[in-house]
Design an enzyme around this catalytic site. Structure first.
Site, mmCIF file in Angstrom:
data_model
loop_
_atom_site.group_PDB
_atom_site.id
_atom_site.type_symbol
_atom_site.label_atom_id
_atom_site.label_comp_id
_atom_site.label_asym_id
_atom_site.label_seq_id
_atom_site.Cartn_x
_atom_site.Cartn_y
_atom_site.Cartn_z
ATOM 1 N N ASN A 9 -66.947 27.264 68.215
ATOM 2 C CA ASN A 9 -67.394 26.652 66.967
ATOM 3 C C ASN A 9 -67.545 25.166 67.258
ATOM 4 O O ASN A 9 -66.556 24.452 67.354
ATOM 5 C CB ASN A 9 -66.365 26.903 65.853
ATOM 6 C CG ASN A 9 -66.743 26.183 64.575
ATOM 7 O OD1 ASN A 9 -67.843 25.636 64.451
ATOM 8 N ND2 ASN A 9 -65.825 26.175 63.610
ATOM 9 N N LYS A 11 -68.763 22.939 65.396
ATOM 10 C CA LYS A 11 -68.606 22.097 64.193
ATOM 11 C C LYS A 11 -69.734 21.063 64.144
ATOM 12 O O LYS A 11 -70.857 21.372 64.483
ATOM 13 C CB LYS A 11 -67.211 21.457 64.169
ATOM 14 C CG LYS A 11 -66.115 22.517 64.331
ATOM 15 C CD LYS A 11 -64.732 22.017 64.019
ATOM 16 C CE LYS A 11 -63.737 23.162 64.179
ATOM 17 N NZ LYS A 11 -62.384 22.808 63.779
ATOM 18 N N HIS A 95 -64.926 28.997 56.667
ATOM 19 C CA HIS A 95 -64.046 28.207 57.530
ATOM 20 C C HIS A 95 -63.181 27.299 56.650
ATOM 21 O O HIS A 95 -63.636 26.836 55.606
ATOM 22 C CB HIS A 95 -64.889 27.379 58.511
ATOM 23 C CG HIS A 95 -64.067 26.740 59.576
ATOM 24 N ND1 HIS A 95 -63.339 25.587 59.350
ATOM 25 C CD2 HIS A 95 -63.820 27.104 60.854
ATOM 26 C CE1 HIS A 95 -62.689 25.277 60.462
ATOM 27 N NE2 HIS A 95 -62.953 26.177 61.387
ATOM 28 N N GLU A 97 -62.454 24.324 56.831
ATOM 29 C CA GLU A 97 -63.061 23.017 56.542
ATOM 30 C C GLU A 97 -64.056 23.124 55.387
ATOM 31 O O GLU A 97 -64.211 22.194 54.597
ATOM 32 C CB GLU A 97 -63.712 22.460 57.815
ATOM 33 C CG GLU A 97 -62.642 21.965 58.797
ATOM 34 C CD GLU A 97 -62.981 22.121 60.262
ATOM 35 O OE1 GLU A 97 -64.166 22.308 60.600
ATOM 36 O OE2 GLU A 97 -62.043 22.070 61.087
ATOM 37 N N GLU A 167 -57.219 31.697 61.163
ATOM 38 C CA GLU A 167 -57.078 30.320 61.618
ATOM 39 C C GLU A 167 -56.062 29.594 60.728
ATOM 40 O O GLU A 167 -56.408 29.121 59.647
ATOM 41 C CB GLU A 167 -58.424 29.592 61.534
ATOM 42 C CG GLU A 167 -59.496 30.206 62.420
ATOM 43 C CD GLU A 167 -60.556 29.184 62.795
ATOM 44 O OE1 GLU A 167 -60.851 29.089 63.998
ATOM 45 O OE2 GLU A 167 -61.072 28.481 61.924
ATOM 46 N N GLY A 173 -57.293 21.752 65.183
ATOM 47 C CA GLY A 173 -57.518 20.376 65.612
ATOM 48 C C GLY A 173 -56.247 19.540 65.703
ATOM 49 O O GLY A 173 -56.306 18.321 65.805
ATOM 50 N N SER A 213 -56.350 25.293 67.896
ATOM 51 C CA SER A 213 -55.845 24.634 69.112
ATOM 52 C C SER A 213 -55.745 25.571 70.318
ATOM 53 O O SER A 213 -54.801 25.474 71.111
ATOM 54 C CB SER A 213 -54.507 23.949 68.839
ATOM 55 O OG SER A 213 -54.673 22.918 67.870
HETATM 56 P P1 13P Z 1 -59.657 23.702 67.303
HETATM 57 O O1 13P Z 1 -59.803 24.704 68.413
HETATM 58 O O2 13P Z 1 -60.316 22.392 67.605
HETATM 59 O O3 13P Z 1 -58.261 23.597 66.817
HETATM 60 O O4 13P Z 1 -60.520 24.301 66.063
HETATM 61 C C1 13P Z 1 -60.334 25.606 65.661
HETATM 62 C C2 13P Z 1 -61.391 25.976 64.699
HETATM 63 O O5 13P Z 1 -61.435 25.473 63.592
HETATM 64 C C3 13P Z 1 -62.386 26.956 65.120
HETATM 65 O O6 13P Z 1 -63.158 27.390 64.059
#
Ligand code: 13P
Length: 252
Positions: A9, A11, A95, A97, A167, A173, A213
């Site tokens: 992903n 982003k 997601h 976010e 997640e 992150g 992560s």
């Molecule tokens: P990270 O791997 O950067 O923690 O992000 C995970 C994520 O949100 C994947 O959709």
């Protein structure tokens, strides 16, 4: 046997030239990988050019979001028809976010999921608890509610086809991944709840990815858990070498 999915992903990262560079260097390295599905979700601006580059390869194209209508006066939105047109096989939906910054609800995510399936796009539906919810001991309650809300109204066939991503919000992150045991506990719970709604065959077939992560150093142990069927990777998917290592988690 559930085929593992290793999904990137990206982003809101990568310009067109950066995306093209990644794909040019990545494709030859994974060209013989057929024991896993490799998916890259990327910004809309990259989808067309990446779609052309990935055509006929073993790497599948994904979007990171989608609207629920095929066309219309919805300024700034992208439709499932458009994603199909550009070659997307997958779309990430709900997601954390998007839930946090754009106020997406379980109900809206559910609508999107059903529409994506109508257009032959496989939704990767994200669920996960916040740190506060975990600390209050509410993880399974929250996950149960998200499953009911986001993953309802599927046909039995579609219930086998979709992909669920667990997640934990506190692990995204932050460099703080869930322990393999924490991941397994929630994945097992998701499969059990799913079986209550759709029966045992869809729940045995549905693939549940872990995200939060993930790094080459911690992925193998997470993947060793019985109910973990792959990863949804943010930060560690932005560099060819680390994403390649994740794809090859069982070989290197
Ligand atoms: P990270 O791997 O950067 O923690 O992000 C995970 C994520 O949100 C994947 O959709």
């Amino acid at each position: 046997m559930r085929k593992p999915i290793i999904a990137a992903n990206w982003k809101m990262y990568k310009t067109i030239s950066e995306g093209k560079d990644f794909i040019t260097n990545f494709l030859p390295k994974v060209k013989d990988v057929y024991d896993k599905e490799i998916v890259i979700a990327m910004p809309y601006t990259l989808l067309f050019v990446a779609g052309e580059m990935l055509k006929g390869t073993n790497v599948k194209l994904s979007a990171e979001n989608m609207y629920v209508e095929e066309k219309g006066a919805f300024t700034g939105e992208i439709s499932p028809l458009m994603l199909k047109d550009v070659g997307c096989s997958y779309v990430i939906l709900g997601h954390s976010e998007r839930r946090k910054y754009f106020k997406e609800t379980d109900d809206f995510v559910n609508q999107k999921m059903l529409v994506a399936l109508k257009y032959g796009i496989i939704p990767i539906v994200c669920i996960g608890e916040t740190l506060e919810e975990r600390e209050q001991g509410k993880t399974l309650e929250v996950i149960g509610k998200q499953i009911k809300g986001s993953l309802s109204k599927l046909s039995t066939l579609d219930a086998e086809k979709i992909v669920i991503a667990y997640e934990p919000v506190w692990a995204i992150g932050t460099g703080k991944n869930a322990t393999p045991q924490q991941a397994q506990e929630v994945h097992e719970f998701i499969r059990k709840k799913y079986a209550e709604i759709y029966g045992s065959i869809p729940s045995e077939k549905v693939r549940i990815l872990y995200g939060g992560s993930i790094k080459p150093e911690n992925f193998k142990e997470i993947m060793a858990q019985k109910d973990v069927d792959g990863g949804l990777v943010g930060g560690a998917s932005l560099e060819v070498e680390s994403f390649y290592k994740l794809v090859m988690y069982d070989k290197i």
